[in-house]
Enzyme design. Structure first.
Site, PDB file in Angstrom:
ATOM      1  CE  LYS A 190      -3.654 -21.303  15.275  1.00 56.62           C
ATOM      2  NZ  LYS A 190      -2.899 -20.484  13.999  1.00 56.62           N
ATOM      3  NE  ARG A 220       2.042 -24.509  14.835  1.00 56.64           N
ATOM      4  CZ  ARG A 220       1.742 -23.400  15.754  1.00 56.64           C
ATOM      5  NH1 ARG A 220       1.033 -24.048  16.807  1.00 56.64           N
ATOM      6  NH2 ARG A 220       1.616 -22.177  15.236  1.00 56.64           N
ATOM      7  NE  ARG A 273       0.161 -11.795  16.465  1.00 52.99           N
ATOM      8  CZ  ARG A 273      -0.022 -13.232  15.934  1.00 52.99           C
ATOM      9  NH1 ARG A 273      -1.122 -13.754  16.162  1.00 52.99           N
ATOM     10  NH2 ARG A 273       1.099 -13.783  15.416  1.00 52.99           N
ATOM     11  NE  ARG A 286       3.795 -14.325  18.352  1.00 50.25           N
ATOM     12  CZ  ARG A 286       2.786 -15.299  17.943  1.00 50.25           C
ATOM     13  NH1 ARG A 286       1.590 -15.308  18.335  1.00 50.25           N
ATOM     14  NH2 ARG A 286       3.068 -16.441  17.076  1.00 50.25           N
ATOM     15  NE  ARG A 312       4.231 -17.657  13.085  1.00 50.91           N
ATOM     16  CZ  ARG A 312       3.766 -16.387  13.410  1.00 50.91           C
ATOM     17  NH1 ARG A 312       4.579 -15.076  13.305  1.00 50.91           N
ATOM     18  NH2 ARG A 312       2.640 -16.343  14.022  1.00 50.91           N
TER      19      ARG A 312
HETATM   20  P1  AP5 Z   1      -4.732 -14.163  16.027  1.00 45.22           P
HETATM   21  O1  AP5 Z   1      -6.128 -14.398  16.665  1.00 45.22           O
HETATM   22  O2  AP5 Z   1      -3.693 -13.727  16.939  1.00 45.22           O
HETATM   23  O3  AP5 Z   1      -4.381 -15.349  15.026  1.00 45.22           O
HETATM   24  P2  AP5 Z   1      -3.766 -16.912  15.396  1.00 45.22           P
HETATM   25  O4  AP5 Z   1      -4.538 -17.835  14.524  1.00 45.22           O
HETATM   26  O5  AP5 Z   1      -3.762 -17.102  16.766  1.00 45.22           O
HETATM   27  O6  AP5 Z   1      -2.380 -16.702  14.682  1.00 45.22           O
HETATM   28  P3  AP5 Z   1      -0.795 -17.184  15.424  1.00 45.22           P
HETATM   29  O7  AP5 Z   1       0.181 -15.919  14.630  1.00 45.22           O
HETATM   30  O8  AP5 Z   1      -0.911 -16.608  16.938  1.00 45.22           O
HETATM   31  O9  AP5 Z   1      -0.683 -18.223  15.090  1.00 45.22           O
HETATM   32  P4  AP5 Z   1       0.677 -19.163  15.112  1.00 45.22           P
HETATM   33  O10 AP5 Z   1       0.008 -20.388  14.946  1.00 45.22           O
HETATM   34  O11 AP5 Z   1       1.652 -18.723  14.095  1.00 45.22           O
HETATM   35  O12 AP5 Z   1       1.245 -18.885  16.644  1.00 45.22           O
HETATM   36  P5  AP5 Z   1       1.637 -19.941  17.815  1.00 45.22           P
HETATM   37  O13 AP5 Z   1       1.407 -18.879  18.833  1.00 45.22           O
HETATM   38  O14 AP5 Z   1       0.545 -20.762  17.751  1.00 45.22           O
HETATM   39  O15 AP5 Z   1      -4.999 -13.000  14.659  1.00 45.22           O
HETATM   40  C1  AP5 Z   1      -3.664 -12.559  14.077  1.00 45.22           C
HETATM   41  C2  AP5 Z   1      -3.876 -11.111  14.074  1.00 45.22           C
HETATM   42  O16 AP5 Z   1      -5.372 -10.782  13.020  1.00 45.22           O
HETATM   43  C3  AP5 Z   1      -4.296 -10.262  15.005  1.00 45.22           C
HETATM   44  O17 AP5 Z   1      -3.590  -8.850  15.091  1.00 45.22           O
HETATM   45  C4  AP5 Z   1      -5.908 -10.204  15.233  1.00 45.22           C
HETATM   46  O18 AP5 Z   1      -6.356  -8.850  15.850  1.00 45.22           O
HETATM   47  C5  AP5 Z   1      -6.310 -10.386  13.703  1.00 45.22           C
HETATM   48  N1  AP5 Z   1      -7.425 -10.851  13.199  1.00 45.22           N
HETATM   49  C6  AP5 Z   1      -7.880 -12.020  13.951  1.00 45.22           C
HETATM   50  N2  AP5 Z   1      -9.294 -12.365  13.208  1.00 45.22           N
HETATM   51  C7  AP5 Z   1      -9.384 -11.396  12.363  1.00 45.22           C
HETATM   52  C8  AP5 Z   1     -10.506 -11.075  11.578  1.00 45.22           C
HETATM   53  N3  AP5 Z   1     -11.380 -12.217  11.316  1.00 45.22           N
HETATM   54  N4  AP5 Z   1     -10.291 -10.195  10.539  1.00 45.22           N
HETATM   55  C9  AP5 Z   1      -9.357  -9.194  10.730  1.00 45.22           C
HETATM   56  N5  AP5 Z   1      -8.188  -9.296  11.867  1.00 45.22           N
HETATM   57  C10 AP5 Z   1      -8.248 -10.514  12.607  1.00 45.22           C
HETATM   58  O19 AP5 Z   1       2.973 -20.284  17.784  1.00 45.22           O
HETATM   59  C11 AP5 Z   1       4.166 -19.747  17.879  1.00 45.22           C
HETATM   60  C12 AP5 Z   1       5.150 -20.557  17.595  1.00 45.22           C
HETATM   61  O20 AP5 Z   1       5.198 -21.508  18.814  1.00 45.22           O
HETATM   62  C13 AP5 Z   1       5.347 -21.575  16.332  1.00 45.22           C
HETATM   63  O21 AP5 Z   1       5.793 -20.772  15.427  1.00 45.22           O
HETATM   64  C14 AP5 Z   1       6.170 -22.532  17.110  1.00 45.22           C
HETATM   65  O22 AP5 Z   1       7.499 -22.245  17.039  1.00 45.22           O
HETATM   66  C15 AP5 Z   1       6.147 -22.788  18.513  1.00 45.22           C
HETATM   67  N6  AP5 Z   1       4.475 -23.526  18.562  1.00 45.22           N
HETATM   68  C16 AP5 Z   1       3.503 -23.483  19.186  1.00 45.22           C
HETATM   69  N7  AP5 Z   1       2.664 -24.560  19.152  1.00 45.22           N
HETATM   70  C17 AP5 Z   1       3.430 -25.527  18.500  1.00 45.22           C
HETATM   71  C18 AP5 Z   1       3.275 -27.025  18.145  1.00 45.22           C
HETATM   72  N8  AP5 Z   1       2.082 -27.498  18.489  1.00 45.22           N
HETATM   73  N9  AP5 Z   1       4.376 -27.500  17.638  1.00 45.22           N
HETATM   74  C19 AP5 Z   1       5.571 -27.116  17.713  1.00 45.22           C
HETATM   75  N10 AP5 Z   1       5.703 -25.798  17.739  1.00 45.22           N
HETATM   76  C20 AP5 Z   1       4.802 -25.150  18.272  1.00 45.22           C
HETATM   77 MG    MG Z   2      -2.273 -17.517  18.257  1.00 47.75          MG
END
Ligand code: AP5
Ligand code: MG
Length: 216
Positions: free
Chosen positions: A13, A88, A127, A160, A171
């Site tokens: 994402k 979410r 990552r 992270r 997660r």
């Molecule tokens: P990346 O693009 O970083 O993936 P992502 O989908 O953004 O994954 P996240 O881990 O950031 O998602 P998340 O939903 O757990 O975390 P968030 O920060 O939202 O890619 C991941 C890796 O893969 C990278 O190394 C990249 O280089 C690689 N990659 C990408 N695309 C690729 C491809 N096509 N091929 C190969 N490699 C690839 O949330 C974190 C925390 O915040 C949550 O756990 C929660 O505690 C809180 N939080 C955030 N939003 C909310 C909400 N709405 N409600 C409640 N709590 C929330």
């Molecule tokens: Mg992300």
């Protein structure tokens, strides 16, 4: 163009959102990035959120709904926005519908990036994130040119806290229980498009642009 980028942790994402920002000039709204910035700055919100985030649990809905309401009414969202990591839960999606109704900016499309668990774990555990600009790298398949240093801003890159093994497993199960039901929620509204997120980053981006062409 008003978009939701949807998918499990590690689906890509954030990676795709950054490409969309450059291509379409509309802002990325990443609730994860907003929360992490608050943790870094030691705000009251950050202090409250940190314990949930480190364990891989969701931060309570009322906190997130407040954040998103403020952010969506900022000036730079006038031409559109990319929601990354929100909603979410069903209550978050219901609250979003009310907010968007008020500001008359309905969601055009929900892009659901599909990636199997083994690949998600492989991606997340490798990552690395820049502490200054948030750029995302991967130890194995997309490392920074100089070890530990961001290619873009020379900030320090780090893992992270919630990318460690235990939190990652949690997660994924939190995603399945609390977030995955939104796939049916948006499919029912006829605005869900599911894409293969296992392709390489540029191919995924090309597929996304092919979907968005009718909304640009
Ligand atoms: P990346 O693009 O970083 O993936 P992502 O989908 O953004 O994954 P996240 O881990 O950031 O998602 P998340 O939903 O757990 O975390 P968030 O920060 O939202 O890619 C991941 C890796 O893969 C990278 O190394 C990249 O280089 C690689 N990659 C990408 N695309 C690729 C491809 N096509 N091929 C190969 N490699 C690839 O949330 C974190 C925390 O915040 C949550 O756990 C929660 O505690 C809180 N939080 C955030 N939003 C909310 C909400 N709405 N409600 C409640 N709590 C929330
Ligand atoms: Mg992300």
């Amino acid at each position: 163009m008003n978009i939701i980028l949807f998918g499990p942790p590690g689906a890509g994402k954030g990676t795709q959102a950054k490409k969309l920002v450059d291509f379409y000039g509309i802002p990325q709204i990443s609730t994860g990035d907003i929360l992490r910035a608050n943790v870094r700055e030691g705000t009251e919100l950050g202090l409250a959120a940190k314990a949930y985030m480190d364990k891989g649990e969701l931060v309570p809905d009322d906190v997130l709904i407040g954040i998103i309401k403020n952010r969506l009414t900022e000036q730079d969202c006038i031409k559109g926005f990319i929601l990354d990591g929100y909603p979410r839960t069903v209550p978050q999606a219901d609250a979003l519908a009310v907010i968007l109704d008020e500001i008359e900016k309905p969601i055009d499309v929900v892009l659901n990036l599909e990636v199997p668990d083994e690949e998600l774990i492989r991606r997340i555990s490798g990552r690395l994130i820049c502490s200054k600009c948030g750029a995302s790298y991967n130890r194995t398949f997309n490392p920074p040119k100089k070890e530990g240093i961001c290619d873009i801003c020379e900030g320090e890159v780090f893992q992270r806290a919630d990318d460690k093994e235990d939190a990652v497993q949690n997660r994924l199960s939190v995603y399945k229980k609390q977030t995955q039901p939104l796939i049916a929620y948006y499919a029912k509204q006829g605005i869900l498009v599911t894409l293969d997120g296992t392709k390489d980053m540029e191919k995924v981006f090309k597929d996304i642009k092919a979907v968005l062409v009718k909304f640009a």
